[in-house]
Design an enzyme around this catalytic site. Structure first.
Site, mmCIF file in Angstrom:
data_model
loop_
_atom_site.group_PDB
_atom_site.id
_atom_site.type_symbol
_atom_site.label_atom_id
_atom_site.label_comp_id
_atom_site.label_asym_id
_atom_site.label_seq_id
_atom_site.Cartn_x
_atom_site.Cartn_y
_atom_site.Cartn_z
ATOM 1 N N SER A 13 0.810 -1.221 0.000
ATOM 2 C CA SER A 13 0.000 0.000 0.000
ATOM 3 C C SER A 13 0.839 1.266 0.000
ATOM 4 O O SER A 13 0.412 2.302 -0.518
ATOM 5 C CB SER A 13 -0.935 0.003 1.214
ATOM 6 O OG SER A 13 -0.207 -0.165 2.419
ATOM 7 N N ASP A 173 -5.982 7.225 8.786
ATOM 8 C CA ASP A 173 -5.952 5.913 9.445
ATOM 9 C C ASP A 173 -4.794 5.772 10.426
ATOM 10 O O ASP A 173 -4.675 4.755 11.105
ATOM 11 C CB ASP A 173 -5.922 4.781 8.410
ATOM 12 C CG ASP A 173 -4.643 4.741 7.575
ATOM 13 O OD1 ASP A 173 -3.671 5.462 7.891
ATOM 14 O OD2 ASP A 173 -4.617 3.968 6.590
ATOM 15 N N HIS A 176 -0.891 4.780 7.297
ATOM 16 C CA HIS A 176 -0.256 5.163 6.039
ATOM 17 C C HIS A 176 0.136 6.635 6.067
ATOM 18 O O HIS A 176 -0.482 7.430 6.773
ATOM 19 C CB HIS A 176 -1.210 4.912 4.869
ATOM 20 C CG HIS A 176 -1.553 3.472 4.692
ATOM 21 N ND1 HIS A 176 -2.691 2.903 5.254
ATOM 22 C CD2 HIS A 176 -0.923 2.478 4.026
ATOM 23 C CE1 HIS A 176 -2.729 1.624 4.945
ATOM 24 N NE2 HIS A 176 -1.672 1.334 4.202
#
Length: 202
Positions: A13, A173, A176
């Site tokens: 990611s 979040d 990240h």
């Protein structure tokens, strides 16, 4: 001298840009602009998949090889750590990916596992342990990448301290990076990536 680069981004990611508002804020795009500013023609494709572990690199490598690759950025390791993948296993798989990309004529630049001890979700009592595990994993990756002929990004401890001190460098979040965080990472690794391209051109 300008040259044409088929630039492929592989990994998880962080490589895919989760946490960005727009694709142009992700590592691959930011580093593409850096290379273009240095006079290179760059064709970018992103093969990274959110949630990917080192066990998922092989199909990404095959996709990159089908497209043709002159320069590859691989960002992997965070999900290996959260899934307790043994360092020897993850490092071997990463080394195999680098070997395959190098065999196709590509230069390979790797950003190893991040320090997950900086993530706010980790309870303070466990942060030192998580940081030590992250460091050990990154060291195993570094050895495997270098043995396979790749280059590992050297992350300045000062960069980690900035992330630890500034929650704005994380996305909502809290795991990240935010666009500002990705920009900081890109700025930190850009000189080494440019050097990698210069060495290739030479």
């Amino acid at each position: 001298m300008s040259n044409f680069l088929r630039f492929r981004v592989l990994g998880d990611s962080l490589a895919a840009g989760v946490g960005c508002v727009r694709a142009e804020q992700s590592l691959g795009y930011l580093l593409t602009e850096t290379l273009r500013a240095a006079g290179h023609q760059v064709q970018l494709s992103v093969h990274a998949v959110p949630g990917a572990r080192s066990t998922d690199l092989a199909p990404q490598v095959r996709a990159a090889l089908r497209a043709g690759v002159d320069l590859a950025l691989v960002v992997i390791g965070a999900n290996d750590l959260t899934s307790f993948t043994p360092p020897a296993v993850g490092a071997r798989l990463l080394g195999e990916a680098v070997t395959d990309l190098r065999a196709a004529g590509g230069r390979v630049f790797v950003i190893p596992a991040p320090d997950l001890g900086l993530v706010s979700h980790v309870p303070p009592a466990f942060r030192q342990f998580v940081s030590q595990a992250s460091h050990a994993y990154a060291l195993a990756q570094t050895d495997a990448v270098r043995r396979a002929g790749g280059t590992v990004a050297e992350i300045d401890p000062g960069l980690l301290q900035r992330f630890a001190a500034d929650l704005d460098l994380f996305s909502a979040d809290r795991f990240h990076p935010s666009p500002a965080g990705y920009a900081l990472i890109a700025e930190a690794v850009a000189p080494a990536l440019r050097a990698e391209v210069t060495e290739r051109a030479g």
